[in-house]
Design an enzyme around this catalytic site. Structure first.
Site, PDB file in Angstrom:
ATOM      1  N   THR A   1       0.627  -3.222   7.730  1.00 30.04           N
ATOM      2  CA  THR A   1       0.979  -4.632   7.625  1.00 30.04           C
ATOM      3  C   THR A   1       0.010  -5.274   6.634  1.00 30.04           C
ATOM      4  O   THR A   1      -0.628  -6.285   6.918  1.00 30.04           O
ATOM      5  CB  THR A   1       0.928  -5.291   9.016  1.00 30.04           C
ATOM      6  N   HIS A   2      -0.106  -4.644   5.485  1.00 29.67           N
ATOM      7  CA  HIS A   2      -1.064  -5.059   4.470  1.00 29.67           C
ATOM      8  C   HIS A   2      -0.327  -5.518   3.223  1.00 29.67           C
ATOM      9  O   HIS A   2      -0.495  -4.972   2.135  1.00 29.67           O
ATOM     10  CB  HIS A   2      -2.030  -3.913   4.159  1.00 29.67           C
ATOM     11  N   ASN A   3       0.506  -6.539   3.389  1.00 27.80           N
ATOM     12  CA  ASN A   3       1.255  -7.130   2.286  1.00 27.80           C
ATOM     13  C   ASN A   3       0.351  -8.129   1.572  1.00 27.80           C
ATOM     14  O   ASN A   3      -0.359  -8.897   2.215  1.00 27.80           O
ATOM     15  CB  ASN A   3       2.501  -7.847   2.810  1.00 27.80           C
TER      16      ASN A   3
ATOM     17  N   GLN B   1       0.841  -1.187   0.000  1.00 28.47           N
ATOM     18  CA  GLN B   1       0.000   0.000   0.000  1.00 28.47           C
ATOM     19  C   GLN B   1       0.883   1.246   0.000  1.00 28.47           C
ATOM     20  O   GLN B   1       2.038   1.189   0.432  1.00 28.47           O
ATOM     21  CB  GLN B   1      -0.928   0.021   1.214  1.00 28.47           C
TER      22      GLN B   1
END
Length: 591
Positions: A519-521, A349
């Protein structure tokens, strides 16, 4: 394998026990099959691990990352381009890898989103509206292979499990004031009303509405009232302590596997949870067409073989991709040829924001907050606006969320203030109560040369290759965030601060591991309807090894401008339904 300890076989082995592992165990338990969940981290529950006051110790949890993966034992390596040398990620910065029972579901903020209908058919949407030439060369976006209407009951199920607080904007096709007018049609209202809004969010909402936008309360997996979910788990009302992200919730208010699913699971005779069980690979039959179980290292350092009829990979996005590569399931992606699928379409993101300071007549009281307490607008997310004149794909949600004002990590001072000493102390005293922020959470598209593979040099504590990330910002995504920055600045000015500071990625900037974003992998084991461009089918089942299913954000073909947890959970419920109803009665490929 002479020194390997072999365990009795089980029907279902679940690798990783965060949100998806808990959902799959909960949904499949009624089959009566023996379910074993393997979690490499420690056992963890609200009591005693998140007891007050030790659970809000910022140095332990916010700075030292007590709930996070130990990067000295296993990490990822990172580089910007295929020709660069990758180096290990040694300190948690850009993203926070969870560890232990509950995973990142323990330390998340609770922003609870559904994907937009257009997000799930992104390539089709943009090609039909703007033409195929609108998508830049090298951008590898694709449709998910599952529709919003198919997932709607599963979005609804997860909201009820979490006790989500919010206001529906599109209820049975009727747009409703106070909700998100851009959301897909939903069958029922949120189970709880929205959280109370802090002063900053009310000011943001008023300013955004005056500019013609459509602000609404952020849907929050933080209970606004006492709540009992469909499984009988009880949640208490949020007290706005300001310790959500990076922390467990001592009030039983924030939805997590511990507060919503584990109370039921722990008492089931056909469910077992083994912790300190570090799975190293999925074992395959001689012809490699079927999984026979997994191999893991236990707390005593012993290698253990665990036979299983069905293997469900429910670890974090990066760990699932690494396990597939280490196990030889699926063809690894080759950036030189563009062939292969495992590791393809990694995305992240691109966030930005403004920090605002007000005068003494408008206290923001940042210490009063929750992970998702505030307002947000969706006017510039997905394809909710005309991209034609702008020339980029994607968008962002824009928010004003008061998460807590913690003294170490959330203490901002205006430009020109010294970094220490008497001047800094004076500025902190004068500004702390009067600061807030307006943030954006931006999509990132997938590209041919942003990918994951195994590092040829670095290994983990067990001697296995680390996962290597090749990733950098692309012009499309920077154009998106620059555009969003103009909207954020307009809202910030309309809020009337005495001073503000903008922070958005600029052309020429590179991805920076040191600064936390989210933490949006996503990606690396994407879902789809074509095995040439996806690792799993639309039911999250491996094309190559049909008794392996892969959960989580690794299935996303690209990333959108939302927190992924709602979508991750909906996909888990969707897959669980088809495993239960179709696969278990008749094992094999789900057509």
């Amino acid at each position: 394998m002479a020194d390997t300890l072999k365990k009795p076989p089980v029907d279902i082995a679940i690798v990783g026990f965060g949100w998806t592992g808990a959902i799959l165990a909960s949904e499949l338990a009624a089959t009566g099959l023996n379910i074993l969940a393997l979690e490499r981290g420690e056992n963890r529950d609200t009591h005693p691990d998140s007891e007050y006051p030790r659970s809000i110790h910022e140095l332990s949890y916010g700075i030292r990352g007590k709930l996070f993966q130990q990067l000295a034992r296993e990490t990822v390596t990172v580089r910007h381009a295929p020709g660069d040398t990758a180096v290990p990620y040694r300190q948690h910065g850009s993203f926070l890898l969870g560890d232990g029972v509950g995973g990142a579901g323990v330390h998340w903020n609770g922003h609870h989103w559904r994907a937009l209908p257009a997000d799930l058919k992104l390539r089709t949407t943009f090609e039909e509206r703007y033409g195929k030439a609108f998508i830049p060369e090298g951008m590898t976006i694709q449709d998910f292979g599952v529709s919003y209407d198919e997932l709607e009951p599963h979005f609804d199920r997860f909201e009820k499990i979490c006790g989500t607080s919010g206001r529906a904007g599109n209820l049975n096709g009727q747009l409703r004031a106070g909700g998100n007018p851009f959301e897909g049609e939903r069958a029922s209202e949120y189970p709880l009303p929205p959280l109370a809004s802090p002063n900053s969010a009310l000011l943001f909402a008023r300013a955004a509405a005056e500019l013609g936008y459509h602000p609404f309360p952020q849907a929050a997996a933080n209970a606004s009232r006492a709540y009992t979910n469909p499984l009988g788990a009880q949640l208490g009302p949020c007290n706005f302590c300001g310790f959500c992200e990076r922390y467990g919730c001592y009030m039983y208010s924030k939805a997590s596997p511990q507060t919503t699913l584990l109370p039921t699971l722990r008492g089931l005779p056909n469910f077992e949870l083994r912790t300190r069980a570090h799975v190293q690979r999925v074992t395959l039959a001689a012809d490699r067409s079927r999984a026979t179980g997994v191999v893991y290292v236990d707390a005593q350092g012993r290698t253990v073989e665990q036979p299983a009829d069905l293997v469900l990979l429910c670890a974090y996005q990066m760990h699932n991709v690494r396990l597939l590569l280490l196990s030889g399931i699926g063809q690894p992606y080759d950036v030189a040829t563009g062939k292969g699928v495992v590791g393809r379409n990694y995305a992240y993101q691109l966030n930005g924001g403004a920090t605002l300071w007000f005068d003494g007549k408008q206290p923001m009281n940042p210490f009063v907050g929750a992970g998702a307490s505030g307002h947000v607008l969706d006017d510039f997310d997905g394809d909710n606006f005309d991209h034609g004149p702008l020339g980029f794909v994607g968008g962002a949600s824009i928010n004003c969320i008061n998460t807590g004002g913690r003294p170490i990590q959330q203490l901002a001072t205006p430009p020109g203030v010294p970094a220490w000493g008497a001047g800094w102390k004076k500025a902190v005293k004068e500004n702390y109560r009067y600061q807030t922020s307006v943030g954006s959470q931006g999509s990132v598209m997938s590209y041919r040369d942003n990918f994951l593979d195994l590092d040829p040099t670095y290994k983990d504590a067990f001697g296995q290759p680390l996962l290597r990330m090749t990733f950098d910002w692309k012009p499309n995504d920077i154009a998106m965030t620059q555009f969003i920055g103009t909207k954020v600045e307009a809202i910030a000015k309309a809020m009337g601060p005495r001073q503000y500071r903008m922070n958005f990625t600029k052309p020429g900037d590179h991805y920076d591991l040191r600064v936390y974003q989210s933490t949006h992998n996503t990606g690396g084991a994407v879902m789809g309807t074509d095995p040439a461009t996806s690792v799993v089918n639309r039911y999250l089942q491996s094309w190559d090894v049909p008794n392996v299913f892969v959960m989580g954000a690794c299935a996303f073909p690209q990333n959108f401008g939302y927190n992924p947890t709602g979508m991750v959970a909906a996909l888990a419920y969707w897959a669980a339904k088809h495993i239960r109803v179709r696969y278990i009665p008749r094992p094999g490929a789900l057509a």
